[in-house]
Design an enzyme around this catalytic site. Structure first.
Site, mmCIF file in Angstrom:
data_model
loop_
_atom_site.group_PDB
_atom_site.id
_atom_site.type_symbol
_atom_site.label_atom_id
_atom_site.label_comp_id
_atom_site.label_asym_id
_atom_site.label_seq_id
_atom_site.Cartn_x
_atom_site.Cartn_y
_atom_site.Cartn_z
ATOM 1 N N ASP A 83 78.640 74.259 22.716
ATOM 2 C CA ASP A 83 79.758 75.040 21.696
ATOM 3 C C ASP A 83 80.944 73.658 21.116
ATOM 4 O O ASP A 83 81.033 72.813 22.054
ATOM 5 C CB ASP A 83 80.552 75.985 22.564
ATOM 6 C CG ASP A 83 81.407 76.901 21.529
ATOM 7 O OD1 ASP A 83 81.202 76.825 20.417
ATOM 8 O OD2 ASP A 83 82.083 77.607 22.083
ATOM 9 N N GLU A 121 80.966 70.100 16.989
ATOM 10 C CA GLU A 121 81.043 69.794 15.526
ATOM 11 C C GLU A 121 81.254 68.398 15.365
ATOM 12 O O GLU A 121 80.885 67.675 14.669
ATOM 13 C CB GLU A 121 82.041 70.999 14.740
ATOM 14 C CG GLU A 121 81.278 72.221 14.433
ATOM 15 C CD GLU A 121 81.440 73.095 15.877
ATOM 16 O OE1 GLU A 121 82.211 72.696 16.468
ATOM 17 O OE2 GLU A 121 80.715 73.886 15.827
ATOM 18 N N ASP A 152 80.519 82.484 14.894
ATOM 19 C CA ASP A 152 81.641 83.526 15.075
ATOM 20 C C ASP A 152 81.544 84.408 13.989
ATOM 21 O O ASP A 152 82.502 84.355 13.235
ATOM 22 C CB ASP A 152 82.966 82.849 15.446
ATOM 23 C CG ASP A 152 82.982 82.158 16.596
ATOM 24 O OD1 ASP A 152 81.924 82.288 17.481
ATOM 25 O OD2 ASP A 152 83.831 81.473 16.697
HETATM 26 O O1 MIG Z 1 87.345 78.490 20.497
HETATM 27 O O2 MIG Z 1 84.041 79.564 24.390
HETATM 28 O O3 MIG Z 1 81.728 80.365 18.860
HETATM 29 O O4 MIG Z 1 80.758 81.925 21.078
HETATM 30 O O5 MIG Z 1 82.659 82.581 22.978
HETATM 31 C C1 MIG Z 1 86.430 79.252 20.484
HETATM 32 C C2 MIG Z 1 84.688 80.433 23.580
HETATM 33 C C3 MIG Z 1 85.472 78.969 21.444
HETATM 34 C C4 MIG Z 1 83.510 79.877 20.280
HETATM 35 C C5 MIG Z 1 82.181 80.252 20.234
HETATM 36 C C6 MIG Z 1 82.072 81.469 21.010
HETATM 37 C C7 MIG Z 1 82.713 81.334 22.339
HETATM 38 C C8 MIG Z 1 83.982 80.696 22.242
HETATM 39 N N1 MIG Z 1 84.085 79.681 21.380
#
Ligand code: MIG
Length: 827
Positions: free
Chosen positions: A424, A427, A519
């Site tokens: 996660d 990017e 999201d």
């Molecule tokens: O700033 O890890 O898209 O699935 O639960 C949020 C917490 C960070 C974004 C992800 C989401 C995840 C969440 N993350």
């Protein structure tokens, strides 16, 4: 708009044509043409303007992040080229270069394609195997501007966009299937929550164009920021601009969309072969906060007879948001937890974010720093940002030694029993930057003194990855991280298949990871938007995709949960996930009838796992997505392009989900052909002739599904979790029509891909139907029970080769011995 004023090439006296190689006395722009394989031409171009910067080689050494067979980010033709160079690597008999005396054009023939290149301006026309001109360029252009903290490059190409041509793909993008009339930016961006914004998390600069049923494709192998105008500003042209010094484009011939896709994945890599468990139902929440809570969730599933294969641990399981750590207060015995869940048939996938906590007491940080593995500012100091760990620094995954080190950090988790990793914030996302001054928020495009403003909450363009600028490699950051996660698992558990779920990616990410759409909101409009997004990703070489069911941000309702589960029931990734602070949305949280509806849907998914698993293995070989947009099967049908909220599962099952509240009927577009409506019990109803729109009933307990004549599905007995893909019990569901075939791939569901393919074909004569079964590979499936269900088939007069037969309203059911090879049905 892009007329090149001066000729880029002149037919100088020093043109030499050796067998398959041409060199022009190089001046002005630089261009390279090669055919890396059948049906594909690669055209590299660096604009004229680069010459104003004499120290810059005209065609720099190419370091592709995407190309299969090239070491990630470190390969490509080794030599800078000036002028025009032509290589037909797949030349043999078909290949060659020809130029009529006095002609202003070169004709470069590859296998199954050709390119005609105008020597005056580098414009080209691309021909497919039938000699059709399927694509043409309208010109190139570029600029270079010196500046601080970095020089800026731009290179543009304009392509003809003939009337009626539709454009599928472009990776993870919001909008209808046909992207004509839209503009996109390729710049991996953390957006919360979208949709209807651009760019999003992933960048796949690839499209499939379709006109009059004939497809071709373009892959722009540039990880730098780029923008494409898909015949929006000017309806006759596509303009793609890269913020980099060159354009590296692959032109890909069809003629079918799936041919283009197959060639694209041959270039950028086969989608990974998933372990069977990853196709089961998955449950997640930000945040399950303790081992006890996770166990209770799994018990919740089992107590209610709900299938489940995977639970995710989000960021709260870590120690101070340090990637690949455990908070032993909340998770005192990770291996014990995973062992206990394993006994219930449930595996654990843990989140891993790239940002490292700046903590000199932490070995991982110290290592990264001392070994120079971090992204830096252009002056050389380490770039410090803010993610969940604050402050945070970023490993530079574009470099092989960094990836090897990162891979090794996964070993302990794998050994403790973690079955996969969820990448996660890759990017990469950074909420703020701290260039000496702390906490400059970047989401609003704020600029740190002396630096450029990043586009979105990420690192600034001029940040350094070794000798490269962030702007050049940004889109490939997640690719390197996912590869390391994949390799780390493969190293630590060579007998198992790695599983990685990623948010961001670049072309080639399909080799290492599944992708979810980030999201989205628990909202009907987001459900509707998710369908064409997933289909666009499938058309872009990403077969393993899914969306958070029934949405991440905001509060869901029972109806949304039930309909969302039905809607993407055949998406390879089926994960229920939500944000912190939202209402709980596990299947039982809204009571009945919603729980029962979700259970029924999940059981149907598990019944059809043989088809889903087979479709994933087909995707592994060819890229063809299990969840495909209608134009893949009906490229000449304009209504197929308009049907953005319908899809084809396993090629032949048309699924038309309900995406609005309170709706119990919907209009479905059925392309040409006969369609057998199927119930959730896989019973068929009266056949519908296609080539038209029909209104069908879709009460809450009905996901409209139609099996196309000529196709089939393979079903098994539903289970609460996966075990093996050597199915003890199967039913071949065929809609024979004028002739049909269906395939089944079987193996242990993990480990090497060395299983068995079984094909069943149905051949029709006027009075009989002949079924044949053939098997390729080790026949190690031990079947207890096998059955054939022939949908839309009248009662039989006589059946040869079956143990028993029974006629239903619209189907003929045959029980066969597990080793049957042939059945004849006489009408
Ligand atoms: O700033 O890890 O898209 O699935 O639960 C949020 C917490 C960070 C974004 C992800 C989401 C995840 C969440 N993350």
């Amino acid at each position: 708009m892009f007329r090149v004023q001066r000729p880029l090439f002149s037919l100088a006296e020093d043109v030499t044509i050796e067998a398959t190689r041409v060199r022009l006395g190089g001046r002005v722009a630089a261009m390279e043409v090669e055919s890396p394989g059948p049906g594909v031409m690669r055209v590299r171009f660096a604009p004229e303007s680069l010459r104003s910067h004499p120290s810059h080689p005209e065609l720099p050494v190419k370091r592709s992040f995407a190309r299969e067979g090239m070491e990630l980010g470190e390969s490509g033709p080794r030599h800078a080229r000036r002028g025009l160079s032509v290589r037909v690597t797949d030349g043999d008999a078909a290949g060659g270069v020809a130029s009529e005396p006095g002609s202003e054009a070169l004709r470069i023939a590859g296998a199954d394609c050709a390119l005609e290149l105008a020597l005056a301006d580098g414009a080209w026309r691309f021909f497919d195997a039938e000699g059709r001109c399927v694509a043409s360029s309208l010109g190139y252009e570029g600029e270079f501007a010196a500046g601080y903290p970095m020089a800026r490059h731009r290179a543009r190409v304009a392509l003809a966009a003939p009337e009626g041509e539709a454009y599928l793909g472009f990776g993870e993008k919001v909008g209808p299937l046909d992207k004509r009339g839209m503009r996109f930016t390729f710049w991996n961006t953390d957006v919360h929550p979208f949709p209807h914004t651009d760019p999003l998390y992933a960048s796949i600069p690839f499209f499939i164009a379709v006109r009059d049923g004939i497809a071709w494709g373009l892959f722009l192998d540039e990880a730098a920021r780029s923008r494409v105008d898909v015949a929006k500003r000017d309806p006759d042209r596509i303009v793609w601009e890269v913020e980099g010094p060159e354009l590296d484009a692959y032109l890909i011939a069809g003629p079918r969309p799936e041919d283009v896709l197959r060639r694209y994945v041959a270039l950028t890599g086969s989608p990974f072969a998933p372990p069977l468990f990853s196709l089961g139902a998955q449950q997640s929440r930000w945040g399950y906060e303790s081992a006890e809570e996770v166990k209770a969730i799994v018990r919740g599933y089992r107590r209610r007879g709900l299938p489940l294969d995977v639970v995710y641990l989000d960021i709260d399981h870590q120690d101070g948001y340090r990637p690949l750590s455990w908070d032993f207060g909340r998770f005192p015995d990770p291996a014990g937890l995973m062992h206990a869940l394993g006994a219930e048939g449930v595996r654990v996938v843990t989140i891993v974010d790239p940002g490292l906590k700046v903590d000199p007491a932490w070995g991982v940080y110290r290592d990264a720093k001392s070994r120079d593995f971090l992204v830096r500012w252009e002056r050389g100091d380490e770039l410090v940002g803010e993610v969940w760990p604050d402050p945070a620094v970023f490993p530079d995954f574009t470099r092989a030694p960094v990836r090897r080190w990162w891979a090794s950090l996964h070993h302990e988790h794998v050994e403790a029993g973690v079955a996969g990793f969820w990448n996660d914030m890759n990017e990469p996302s950074s909420f703020s930057l701290s260039p000496g001054v702390r906490g400059i928020p970047v989401a609003e495009g704020k600029r740190a003194p002396g630096h450029t403003a990043p586009l979105g909450p990420t690192l600034p363009d001029e940040a350094r990855h070794g000798d490269r600028r962030h702007i050049e490699v940004h889109n490939a950051y997640a690719l390197g991280m996912a590869r390391a996660a994949f390799d780390g698992q493969a190293d630590a558990a060579p007998s198992r298949r790695p599983f990685v779920l990623t948010r961001a990616g670049y072309a080639g990410i399909q080799k290492y990871a599944a992708m979810w759409t980030g999201d989205i909101r628990s909202d009907w409009s987001h459900l509707e938007a998710a369908l064409p997004m997933l289909l666009g990703m499938g058309a872009s070489g990403l077969p393993f995709v899914g969306a958070d069911v029934p949405g991440f941000a905001g509060d869901a309702t029972g109806e949304l949960l039930a309909r969302f589960t039905q809607a993407i029931l055949f998406a390879p990734l089926l994960r229920n996930h939500t944000a912190k602070g939202t209402v709980p949305q596990e299947p039982w949280r809204f009571g009945e009838p919603w729980l029962g509806l979700v259970r029924e849907a999940l059981l149907l998914r598990y019944r059809l796992l043989p088809s889903l698993y087979t479709a994933m293995m087909a995707a592994h070989e060819t890229g063809y997505p299990p969840m495909a947009p209608l134009p893949f099967a009906h490229p000449g049908d304009p209504y197929a392009f308009a049907a953005y909220d319908q899809y084809l599962f396993a090629r032949g099952l048309l699924v038309a989900p309900i995406v609005r509240p309170g709706q119990t009927k919907r209009m479905v577009y059925l392309p040409e052909g006969a369609w057998a409506p199927l119930t959730h019990a896989l019973a068929s109803e009266a056949v519908i002739e296609g080539g038209r729109h029909v209104v069908v009933d879709a009460p809450l307990d009905r996901l409209p599904m139609f099996l196309a004549a000529g196709h089939g599905l393979v079903a098994t007995a539903p289970a609460l979790h996966t075990t093996t893909a050597e199915w003890a019990e199967i039913a071949w569901h065929l809609h024979p029509g004028a002739g049909a075939s269906v395939s089944l791939y079987e193996d242990r569901g993990d480990g090497p891909v060395d299983g068995t393919w079984t094909h069943v074909t149905a051949t029709r004569t006027e009075t009989a139907l002949q079924l044949e079964r053939t098997t390729r590979g080790e026949g190690h499936a031990r079947r207890a029970k096998e059955r054939i269900v022939l949908h839309a088939t009248p009662p039989a007069r006589r059946v040869e080769g079956a143990m028993a037969s029974e006629s239903l309203d619209h189907a003929l059911v045959l029980d066969v011995a597990p080793d049957w090879t042939s059945v004849a049905i006489h009408f």
